[in-house]
Design a protein around this motif. Structure first.
Motif, PDB file in Angstrom:
ATOM      1  N   SER A  77      -1.662   4.604  -4.109  1.00  0.00           N
ATOM      2  CA  SER A  77      -2.961   5.075  -4.590  1.00  0.00           C
ATOM      3  C   SER A  77      -3.372   6.277  -3.755  1.00  0.00           C
ATOM      4  CB  SER A  77      -4.016   3.968  -4.513  1.00  0.00           C
ATOM      5  OG  SER A  77      -4.185   3.551  -3.175  1.00  0.00           O
ATOM      6  N   ASN A 104      -7.055   2.894   7.844  1.00  0.00           N
ATOM      7  CA  ASN A 104      -7.565   1.522   7.737  1.00  0.00           C
ATOM      8  C   ASN A 104      -6.470   0.541   7.316  1.00  0.00           C
ATOM      9  OD1 ASN A 104     -10.094   2.446   8.421  1.00  0.00           O
ATOM     10  ND2 ASN A 104     -10.894   2.405   6.334  1.00  0.00           N
ATOM     11  N   ASN A 105      -5.389   1.040   6.714  1.00  0.00           N
ATOM     12  CA  ASN A 105      -4.282   0.186   6.268  1.00  0.00           C
ATOM     13  C   ASN A 105      -3.135   0.143   7.276  1.00  0.00           C
ATOM     14  OD1 ASN A 105      -4.825  -0.840   3.429  1.00  0.00           O
ATOM     15  ND2 ASN A 105      -5.387   1.311   3.251  1.00  0.00           N
ATOM     16  N   VAL A 158       0.831  -1.207   0.000  1.00  0.00           N
ATOM     17  CA  VAL A 158       0.000   0.000   0.000  1.00  0.00           C
ATOM     18  C   VAL A 158       0.868   1.260   0.000  1.00  0.00           C
ATOM     19  CG1 VAL A 158      -1.726   1.304   1.307  1.00  0.00           C
ATOM     20  CG2 VAL A 158      -1.904  -1.183   1.135  1.00  0.00           C
ATOM     21  N   MET A 188      -5.553   8.097  -1.338  1.00  0.00           N
ATOM     22  CA  MET A 188      -6.497   7.650  -0.316  1.00  0.00           C
ATOM     23  C   MET A 188      -6.866   8.804   0.608  1.00  0.00           C
ATOM     24  SD  MET A 188      -4.924   3.997   0.878  1.00  0.00           S
ATOM     25  CE  MET A 188      -3.215   4.505   0.986  1.00  0.00           C
ATOM     26  N   THR A 189      -8.027   8.684   1.225  1.00  0.00           N
ATOM     27  CA  THR A 189      -8.420   9.629   2.263  1.00  0.00           C
ATOM     28  C   THR A 189      -7.651   9.282   3.544  1.00  0.00           C
ATOM     29  OG1 THR A 189     -10.201   8.234   3.097  1.00  0.00           O
ATOM     30  CG2 THR A 189     -10.753   9.766   1.289  1.00  0.00           C
ATOM     31  N   GLU A 190      -7.675  10.190   4.515  1.00  0.00           N
ATOM     32  CA  GLU A 190      -7.030   9.921   5.800  1.00  0.00           C
ATOM     33  C   GLU A 190      -7.585   8.639   6.419  1.00  0.00           C
ATOM     34  OE1 GLU A 190      -7.176  13.267   8.466  1.00  0.00           O
ATOM     35  OE2 GLU A 190      -6.248  14.596   6.996  1.00  0.00           O
ATOM     36  N   GLN A 191      -8.903   8.457   6.351  1.00  0.00           N
ATOM     37  CA  GLN A 191      -9.512   7.267   6.950  1.00  0.00           C
ATOM     38  C   GLN A 191      -9.049   5.992   6.246  1.00  0.00           C
ATOM     39  OE1 GLN A 191     -11.289   7.215   9.910  1.00  0.00           O
ATOM     40  NE2 GLN A 191     -10.736   5.075   9.630  1.00  0.00           N
ATOM     41  N   GLU A 192      -8.934   6.035   4.913  1.00  0.00           N
ATOM     42  CA  GLU A 192      -8.457   4.859   4.173  1.00  0.00           C
ATOM     43  C   GLU A 192      -7.008   4.540   4.544  1.00  0.00           C
ATOM     44  OE1 GLU A 192     -10.987   4.979   0.024  1.00  0.00           O
ATOM     45  OE2 GLU A 192      -9.407   6.465   0.286  1.00  0.00           O
TER      46      GLU A 192
END
Length: 101
Positions: free
Chosen positions: A83, A92-93, A37, A85-89
């Motif tokens: 990729s 989540n990783n 990621v 991504m938003t802060e939340q995404e």
């Protein structure tokens, strides 16, 4: 042969984590990241007592001292991802785990 260029997306933001421990004392904090990621990742944790630790893809474990059973920690998260991504995404990783020393 066609050249494949990899796009990297930079990010940097501030967030908070709340840690609960059974006993005060020394713990190991570990950064777990979903593979593939992030190209680079840095998580700097600032504790209320002024202590700070930096975790990264190359340095995933650090020792920390908990003086309270519940501690709110300010975290600065930055790096580059494969990729957009938003802060939340991004969060989540990422997983920040506490291990007893």
């Amino acid at each position: 042969m066609p050249s494949s260029s990899t796009h990297l997306y930079s990010f940097s933001f501030k967030t908070k984590f709340l840690f609960h421990v059974k006993e005060t004392g020394e713990y190991k904090v570990e950064l777990k990241v979903r593979e593939g990621v992030f190209n680079q990742l840095y998580v700097i944790l600032y504790f209320k007592d002024g202590e700070s630790v930096t975790l990264s893809l190359n340095n995933t474990v650090a020792n920390v001292e908990f003086e309270h059973k519940e501690e709110e920690v300010i975290a600065y998260v930055s790096g580059t991802a494969y990729s957009n991504m938003t802060e939340q995404e991004i969060l989540n990783n990422i997983e920040i785990c506490l291990l007893e020393s």
